[in-house]
Motif scaffolding. Structure first.
Motif, mmCIF file in Angstrom:
data_model
loop_
_atom_site.group_PDB
_atom_site.id
_atom_site.type_symbol
_atom_site.label_atom_id
_atom_site.label_comp_id
_atom_site.label_asym_id
_atom_site.label_seq_id
_atom_site.Cartn_x
_atom_site.Cartn_y
_atom_site.Cartn_z
ATOM 1 N N GLU A 64 4.829 -0.092 -3.804
ATOM 2 C CA GLU A 64 3.896 1.300 -3.742
ATOM 3 C C GLU A 64 2.683 1.094 -2.790
ATOM 4 O O GLU A 64 2.520 2.020 -2.478
ATOM 5 N N HIS A 89 6.168 3.838 -1.000
ATOM 6 C CA HIS A 89 7.335 4.068 -1.751
ATOM 7 C C HIS A 89 6.957 4.380 -3.152
ATOM 8 O O HIS A 89 5.955 4.247 -3.689
ATOM 9 N N ILE A 90 8.106 4.951 -3.912
ATOM 10 C CA ILE A 90 7.936 5.579 -5.330
ATOM 11 C C ILE A 90 8.694 4.702 -6.232
ATOM 12 O O ILE A 90 10.087 4.313 -6.142
ATOM 13 N N LEU A 91 8.082 4.032 -7.171
ATOM 14 C CA LEU A 91 8.872 3.206 -8.213
ATOM 15 C C LEU A 91 9.556 4.292 -9.014
ATOM 16 O O LEU A 91 8.920 5.069 -9.925
ATOM 17 N N ARG A 131 12.870 5.919 -3.160
ATOM 18 C CA ARG A 131 12.620 5.938 -4.674
ATOM 19 C C ARG A 131 13.537 4.537 -4.841
ATOM 20 O O ARG A 131 14.632 4.453 -4.973
ATOM 21 N N VAL A 184 6.997 -4.487 -7.118
ATOM 22 C CA VAL A 184 6.255 -3.050 -7.576
ATOM 23 C C VAL A 184 5.066 -2.971 -6.675
ATOM 24 O O VAL A 184 4.735 -1.876 -5.895
#
Length: 176
Positions: free
Chosen positions: A36, A40-42, A10, A32
């Motif tokens: 992504e 992975h998670i923003l 995250r 970003v």
């Protein structure tokens, strides 16, 4: 031996700039898109002015947020008077990841030659959170992600990576 499964991090992205808005933030957009695309998670995204105390407050707030594993900042790592991101980062680090700056310089040397000496990119750990201060150019962010951060934030990367030691980053805080 079974292959490791990908574990998404995250990640929060902080752009340090007195002049950019989210609509003009090409470096933040680059990070970003890369994080992504990697799976992975923003976790959060923001822009903050070139102010040491303000940057430090933002970093501290995100460090205290359990839903954030990694903070990537972009901008403010140069040599001018307004470039205070490195100082703000170092104000909150518990440990600095010295080799990150060295690795970033080596990667940059391949792209921009001796101009790489002007970057003060740095990294550290605080409160169990990784922090990386990257230059403000989209190409520098791309190089940092593609050559260093992407592999190191991938649990499958061998022989070792940042993700596998993440559960132990704050072990000193749990000791009695």
């Amino acid at each position: 031996m079974a292959e490791r499964q990908f574990m998404p991090c995250r990640i929060a992205v902080l752009t340090v700039s007195d002049t950019r808005s989210l609509a003009q933030d090409r470096s933040g957009d680059m990070l970003v898109a890369r994080l992504e695309a990697a799976g992975h998670i923003l976790a959060d995204r923001a822009i903050t002015p070139d102010d040491r105390a303000g940057i430090g407050e933002h970093l501290t707030r995100w460090i205290a947020t359990p839903e954030i594993d990694v903070i990537l900042s972009t901008g403010g790592t140069g040599l001018t008077g307004r470039d205070v991101t490195v100082e703000a980062h170092r104000d909150v680090y518990e440990k600095e990841i010295d080799a990150f700056a060295t690795m970033f310089t080596l990667v940059s040397m391949q792209k921009i030659g001796t101009s790489a000496v002007q970057s003060r990119a740095c990294a550290g750990v605080a409160g169990g959170t990784y922090l990386f201060a990257l230059p403000g150019s989209p190409s520098a962010c791309r190089d940092a992600w593609d050559e260093i951060l992407g592999p190191q934030l991938d649990y499958r990367h061998k022989p070792c990576n940042f993700v596998e030691i993440m559960p132990r980053l704050d072990e000193h805080l749990r000791r009695k």
